[in-house]
Design an enzyme around this catalytic site. Structure first.
Site, PDB file in Angstrom:
ATOM      1  N   HIS A   1       0.416   4.071  12.986  1.00 50.62           N
ATOM      2  CA  HIS A   1       0.726   3.653  11.607  1.00 50.62           C
ATOM      3  C   HIS A   1       1.510   4.805  10.990  1.00 50.62           C
ATOM      4  CE1 HIS A   1      -0.021   0.911   8.296  1.00 50.62           C
ATOM      5  NE2 HIS A   1      -0.385   1.914   7.529  1.00 50.62           N
TER       6      HIS A   1
ATOM      7  N   LYS B   1       4.168  -4.672   2.711  1.00 54.34           N
ATOM      8  CA  LYS B   1       4.499  -3.343   2.170  1.00 54.34           C
ATOM      9  C   LYS B   1       5.128  -2.562   3.314  1.00 54.34           C
ATOM     10  CE  LYS B   1       1.487   0.500   0.788  1.00 54.34           C
ATOM     11  NZ  LYS B   1       0.455   0.881  -0.194  1.00 54.34           N
TER      12      LYS B   1
ATOM     13  N   LYS C   1       6.388   0.994   4.778  1.00 54.15           N
ATOM     14  CA  LYS C   1       6.193   2.433   4.588  1.00 54.15           C
ATOM     15  C   LYS C   1       7.500   3.139   4.881  1.00 54.15           C
ATOM     16  CE  LYS C   1       1.804   3.268   3.706  1.00 54.15           C
ATOM     17  NZ  LYS C   1       1.411   3.959   2.487  1.00 54.15           N
TER      18      LYS C   1
ATOM     19  N   ASP D   1       6.353   1.735   0.019  1.00 52.78           N
ATOM     20  CA  ASP D   1       5.569   2.913  -0.387  1.00 52.78           C
ATOM     21  C   ASP D   1       6.262   4.140   0.188  1.00 52.78           C
ATOM     22  OD1 ASP D   1       3.713   4.735  -1.168  1.00 52.78           O
ATOM     23  OD2 ASP D   1       2.001   3.810  -0.143  1.00 52.78           O
TER      24      ASP D   1
ATOM     25  N   GLU E   1       6.321   1.951  -4.701  1.00 49.89           N
ATOM     26  CA  GLU E   1       5.103   2.748  -4.895  1.00 49.89           C
ATOM     27  C   GLU E   1       5.380   4.231  -4.651  1.00 49.89           C
ATOM     28  OE1 GLU E   1       1.903   1.029  -2.682  1.00 49.89           O
ATOM     29  OE2 GLU E   1       0.687   2.843  -2.723  1.00 49.89           O
TER      30      GLU E   1
ATOM     31  N   ASP F   1       0.635   5.695  -7.371  1.00 41.93           N
ATOM     32  CA  ASP F   1      -0.536   5.721  -6.483  1.00 41.93           C
ATOM     33  C   ASP F   1      -1.146   7.132  -6.522  1.00 41.93           C
ATOM     34  OD1 ASP F   1      -2.464   5.457  -4.594  1.00 41.93           O
ATOM     35  OD2 ASP F   1      -1.156   5.118  -2.886  1.00 41.93           O
TER      36      ASP F   1
ATOM     37  N   LYS G   1      -7.665   2.613  -6.350  1.00 43.58           N
ATOM     38  CA  LYS G   1      -8.371   2.879  -5.088  1.00 43.58           C
ATOM     39  C   LYS G   1      -9.710   3.519  -5.424  1.00 43.58           C
ATOM     40  CE  LYS G   1      -4.253   3.579  -2.296  1.00 43.58           C
ATOM     41  NZ  LYS G   1      -3.442   4.511  -1.500  1.00 43.58           N
TER      42      LYS G   1
ATOM     43  N   GLU H   1      -4.311  -4.995  -0.998  1.00 42.55           N
ATOM     44  CA  GLU H   1      -3.892  -4.667   0.376  1.00 42.55           C
ATOM     45  C   GLU H   1      -5.106  -4.210   1.190  1.00 42.55           C
ATOM     46  OE1 GLU H   1      -0.991  -1.463  -0.089  1.00 42.55           O
ATOM     47  OE2 GLU H   1      -2.603  -0.042  -0.507  1.00 42.55           O
TER      48      GLU H   1
END
Ligand code: MUC
Ligand code: MG
Length: 386
Positions: free
Chosen positions: A20, A165, A167, A196, A222, A248, A272, A326
């Protein structure tokens, strides 16, 4: 009212199904500090704090969380009345500054235990559910257009996700805009997109490339700039694009939320539970958002089904305009730690009912992934080429 009689933290490491890739590196495993709390009436609750890339998403790491829970938070909360949530938060603050992730794991376990002791779902304890389900986004982060598209088509086919989303921030901005445009062009009309940047751009780069992402059809952008760069965020909001700017890493405490709102530096806050320091403080940040006419988004630190269910419970209670959530963490992991993961159907995450967070921990799985039994895997995080 029962008291807290024991608190047991441990670290678990669970490999991801694929690497990831984020702006600051690539992960192949997720690490969690899991906390078990027992009350004097026999009720047991579970909490979790997830970190991404050890200590590279922010200052806290699984190891620092474990240490804070053992050395400072446990003595602060042991033998206290379990239902005194605010008083327990104050005691944790007095014994330990900051360390929000660690506090969130303890508060999560406590709220789960008290809800179970009263045979209630947590959303009921928090004031009641406003949402039965929330649209569920998936993050495309393989770093390869072909693989990202393959993944997106599979998720669409399975009717799990139609918000993606992407990255970015690890490559050049030109490469990133090309990647996002290629994916958005291919999936036009089938899905919505957010990106993001995880703080990777300076203000000038963001002012140059955010409009190009907006032209590519991105709905939400983001954290394009560093968490401290509030003026940079405000300048992007001031550009009056159709694309919304979401904070964020910049929005952790209610005071951060107030400052961002006063400076017109966000259209949306990514909420979060870990970075706010628990479920109750997530509601406080959301209250500032509501008062300031800022939307919310249900963010993730790639929690297991335990932390994701806890987040789903608090998000389900929030008023105000939202952009879905998410909470896809469990799907990124090779295995889970609960017997009954949350239902994902027709692109929505269904909010579980209780008792507690409504998920049952599989303790054999906790043992299987326990770091003290399997040892730390040093290859889990790759800092990338920057
Ligand atoms: C973040 O910064 O939002 C959330 C989803 C994902 O892929 O990474 C995280 C962290
Ligand atoms: Mg983010």
């Amino acid at each position: 009212m029962p008291q807290i009689i024991s608190l047991q933290p441990r670290i678990i490491d669970i490999p991801t199904v694929r690497p990831h890739k984020l702006s600051f590196g690539s992960i192949q495993q997720q690490s969690y500090c899991i906390v078990r709390i027992e009350l004097s009436d026999g009720a047991v609750g579970w909490g979790e704090a997830a970190t991404i890339g050890g200590a590279s998403w922010n200052e806290e790491s699984p190891e620092s969380i474990l240490h804070a829970v053992k050395a400072y938070l446990t003595p602060a909360v042991l033998n206290q009345e379990a239902g005194g949530f605010e008083s327990i938060l104050q005691r944790m603050d007095k014994s330990c500054r900051g360390n929000y992730f660690a506090k969130s794991a303890v508060e999560m376990a406590l709220i789960d235990a008290v809800a179970r002791s009263n045979d209630l779902p947590v959303w009921q304890l928090l004031g009641g559910k406003l949402h039965e389900r929330l649209p569920l986004a998936w993050t495309l982060a393989t770093g390869d257009v072909g693989k990202d598209l393959e993944e997106a088509y599979r998720k669409l086919e399975e009717r799990r996700h139609r918000i993606f989303k992407i990255k970015i921030g690890a490559r050049t901005p030109q490469e990133d805009v090309a990647l996002v445009s290629a994916i958005a062009r291919e999936l036009a009309g089938k899905a919505r997109f957010t990106v993001d940047v995880n703080q990777a751009w300076d203000g000038n780069t963001a002012r140059r490339y955010v409009p190009e992402l907006a032209d590519a059809g991105v709905d939400l952008i983001e954290q394009p700039v560093a968490k401290w760069n509030i003026e940079g965020l405000a300048s992007l909001v001031g550009m009056q694009m159709r694309t919304l700017i979401m904070a964020d890493e910049s929005v952790c405490t209610p005071q951060d939320a107030l400052m961002l709102s006063k400076q017109n530096a966000s259209h949306v806050f990514s909420l979060k539970v870990a970075k706010h320091g628990g479920l109750l403080r997530t509601r406080k940040v959301a209250a500032v958002a509501e008062a300031a006419d800022i939307d919310w988004y249900g963010g993730t630190m790639l929690e297991t089904s335990l932390g994701s269910a806890a987040s789903a419970h608090v998000f389900s209670t929030l008023p105000g305009k939202h952009h879905g959530c998410e909470l896809f963490g469990p799907q990124l992991l090779v295995d889970d730690i609960v017997e009954n993961p949350m239902v994902v159907k027709d692109f929505d995450l269904h909010i579980p009912d209780g008792p507690g967070f409504g998920v049952t921990i599989d303790e054999k799985k906790l043992d299987r992934f326990d770091r003290s039994k399997q040892g730390l895997n040093p290859t889990h995080f790759d800092l990338g080429r920057k």
